[in-house]
Design a protein around this motif. Structure first.
Motif, PDB file in Angstrom:
ATOM      1  N   GLU A  58      -1.728  -4.024   0.391  1.00 34.59           N
ATOM      2  CA  GLU A  58      -1.148  -3.941   2.124  1.00 34.59           C
ATOM      3  C   GLU A  58       0.074  -3.704   1.930  1.00 34.59           C
ATOM      4  O   GLU A  58       0.729  -4.021   1.594  1.00 34.59           O
ATOM      5  CB  GLU A  58      -1.060  -5.122   2.674  1.00 34.59           C
ATOM      6  N   ASP A  60       1.595  -2.730   5.020  1.00 32.55           N
ATOM      7  CA  ASP A  60       2.490  -3.449   5.547  1.00 32.55           C
ATOM      8  C   ASP A  60       2.909  -4.676   4.590  1.00 32.55           C
ATOM      9  O   ASP A  60       3.870  -4.557   5.569  1.00 32.55           O
ATOM     10  CB  ASP A  60       2.185  -4.255   6.393  1.00 32.55           C
ATOM     11  N   GLY A  65       5.269   0.538   5.965  1.00 29.74           N
ATOM     12  CA  GLY A  65       3.825   1.203   5.808  1.00 29.74           C
ATOM     13  C   GLY A  65       3.901   1.806   4.748  1.00 29.74           C
ATOM     14  O   GLY A  65       2.461   2.097   5.379  1.00 29.74           O
ATOM     15  N   ARG A 148       4.300  -9.121  11.254  1.00 28.75           N
ATOM     16  CA  ARG A 148       2.952  -8.264  11.193  1.00 28.75           C
ATOM     17  C   ARG A 148       1.545  -8.346  10.414  1.00 28.75           C
ATOM     18  O   ARG A 148       0.604  -7.966  11.130  1.00 28.75           O
ATOM     19  CB  ARG A 148       3.551  -6.780  10.027  1.00 28.75           C
TER      20      ARG A 148
ATOM     21  N   GLY B  88      -0.527   1.338   5.628  1.00 32.03           N
ATOM     22  CA  GLY B  88       0.126  -0.249   7.101  1.00 32.03           C
ATOM     23  C   GLY B  88       0.287   0.558   8.129  1.00 32.03           C
ATOM     24  O   GLY B  88       0.378   1.330   8.443  1.00 32.03           O
ATOM     25  N   SER B  89       0.104  -0.855   9.177  1.00 35.79           N
ATOM     26  CA  SER B  89      -0.276  -0.615  10.026  1.00 35.79           C
ATOM     27  C   SER B  89       0.986   0.149  10.628  1.00 35.79           C
ATOM     28  O   SER B  89       1.058   1.022  12.354  1.00 35.79           O
ATOM     29  CB  SER B  89      -0.461  -1.967  11.166  1.00 35.79           C
TER      30      SER B  89
END
Lengths: 329, 172
Positions: A58, A60, A65, A148, B88-89
């Motif tokens: 991930e 995030d 990011g 997030r 990521g977002s």
């Protein structure tokens, strides 16, 4: 207490136990190898491992990011990195070479120079919040990290399944627990060397000669045991700009001492040494013994190449997940 | 190409770890770029990234010139093939079509460390080398791909900013 109340109490206990920690089954381990130690406050569960795997990839978890754990710990490299050091999410220069993660659950201490860092859960803070160097750049951003993850309905469900005791509260501590649980499943005991030890197939001649040299020429003094590390801190080269263990202890005696790295999958984890200065296996061996003969180098390299677990580096259960909560990612 | 230049390029592409060295340097002037990177020296406009397969056909990345790529939030991009490092977002990405006019090795130069794929259809082309650009050039990353003449898609993923400088150039 009435029979009805006793029945209700029994059902309540059953429900709590069922949600707390489903039985966890470790894969079959070599004879004599016990499962890795698991912190009492972070029991293993399939749901937690699944969450940890998703979190491992991930991005995030980094400030912009761009960087996940898997950015530096690449499966095809034995969960190490092919750069000498890896810049952080904001391009801060890296300091030390990225270690592989095979059998990391058994290592007594983590990172190159911190004997106090003894659990995978605690180690998560180093890349996530560390400033020396800045890697993922999330220091002081706990709330942002939680925000997030919490806006993803699938993560909310996964945290609930993984942490029923907190009703799935998303915290950085829970993130660390899930990552720790996933990394404990990174088990690699199926190399040509392991198979030879189990009597399945002998090592090729050169590798067998290399193993003999490895055992008799002092390599195994530090690269000891089934994970080829004594967990100790040793000075291989004169200390330069990185004090290593001395930075942690404050003792000049410890300057230049770094933890013995595991050699599992070592053929895939180039470059080598704490700062990645050794580009090849041969360079790394020569850094230990500059006068090694070419014949011995050939055999030692053959032995080190027999420590690669191809199944581990291609196993889909450790790879970037394709789906979560029944949907493609 | 002269031998010293060959050595310079080989060193840049084969020693990825050396990339760290340039971060600490204070850049006071733009270096003279080798011929194959000369197009990086002058900007050639902005190109909006595509967010889905249909839109890729409408984005044409000129080769041999640096362009400013305007990226999309990662959540708005439906990649043709899932990037190995998806981002990521809060990151940015996108896709661009480009054409290889002749067979050869094509270099993608990027102003950031974003993940890149070159796709032939939906299949990723395996890169042959990667490394960093000349110090102080603004090229953060370079990846080489062996391509046959034809149409390809460049995917950019996990970029920290909404824009990035990019150039696709055929090596001499």
């Amino acid at each position: 207490m009435s029979a009805l109340l006793r029945a209700l109490a029994f059902l309540t206990v059953c429900a709590v136990l069922a949600g707390a920690a489903p039985h966890w089954r470790w894969p079959s381990l070599p004879r004599g190898v016990a499962p890795p130690p698991v912190p009492a406050d972070n029991p293993m569960s399939a749901a937690k491992v699944a969450l940890g795997r998703r979190l491992f990839y991930e991005a995030d978890l980094s400030i912009n990011g761009t960087m996940s754990c898997g950015t530096c710990h690449a499966q095809k490299h034995g969960f190490a990195d092919d750069n000498r050091t890896r810049p952080g999410a904001l391009d801060d220069a890296g300091r030390r070479n990225v270690p592989g993660l095979a059998n990391v659950g058994w290592l007594p201490a983590l990172t190159f120079a911190d004997p106090g860092l003894t659990t995978l859960e605690a180690q998560v803070a180093v890349p996530l919040f560390g400033e020396h160097p800045v890697e993922m750049g999330m220091k002081g951003k706990d709330a942002e990290l939680v925000r997030r993850l919490a806006r993803d309905a699938c993560y909310v469900r996964m945290f609930r399944k993984a942490f029923p005791e907190t009703r799935g509260e998303i915290t950085t501590a829970a993130v660390a627990k899930a990552l720790g649980a996933f990394q404990r499943t990174m088990i690699a005991f199926d190399t040509p060397w392991d198979r030879a030890r189990r009597g399945k197939a002998p090592l090729p001649e050169a590798a067998a000669r290399g193993e003999h040299l490895f055992q008799t020429q002092g390599c195994a003094n530090c690269h000891a045991g089934s994970n080829f590390t004594d967990g100790g801190y040793h000075r291989l080269l004169p200390a330069h700009d990185d004090r290593g263990l001395g930075e942690t202890t404050g003792s000049a005696e410890d300057d230049g001492r770094f933890r013995t790295p595991s050699l599992r999958n070592v053929a895939l984890t180039a470059p080598y040494l704490h700062d990645g200065r050794a580009a090849t296996l041969e360079d790394a061996v020569a850094a230990h013994n500059p006068s090694i003969t070419a014949a011995h180098m050939h055999d030692i390299a053959a032995f080190l190449n027999a420590l690669t677990d191809q199944g581990f580096v291609t196993d889909p259960q450790f790879a970037l997940p394709e789906s979560a909560c029944g949907k493609r990612l | 190409m002269s031998s010293p230049r060959l050595l310079l390029i080989a060193a840049m592409l084969s020693l990825p770890g050396a990339a760290q060295a340039q971060h600490a340097e204070a850049c006071t002037e733009v270096p003279t770029l080798p011929a194959e990177l000369a197009g990086w020296g002058s900007a050639h406009g902005t190109v909006e990234a595509a967010g889905n397969a249909k839109a890729v056909k409408a984005t044409a990345l000129p080769t041999g010139h640096r362009i400013e790529a305007a990226l999309k939030p990662t959540g708005e991009v439906r990649y043709l093939a899932r990037p190995e490092k998806p981002g990521g977002s809060v990151s940015y990405g996108g896709m661009f079509g480009f054409r290889a006019d002749t067979d050869g090795t094509y270099r993608v130069a990027l102003g950031s460390a974003a993940w890149i794929d070159v796709l032939n259809g939906k299949a990723a082309v395996v890169s042959t080398a990667h490394g960093h650009g000349p110090a102080c050039s603004g090229i953060r990353k370079m990846v080489d791909f062996p391509l046959k003449a034809g149409s390809y898609t460049l995917q950019i993923a996990a970029n920290g900013e909404s824009a990035v400088q990019v150039m696709v150039a055929r090596l001499p």
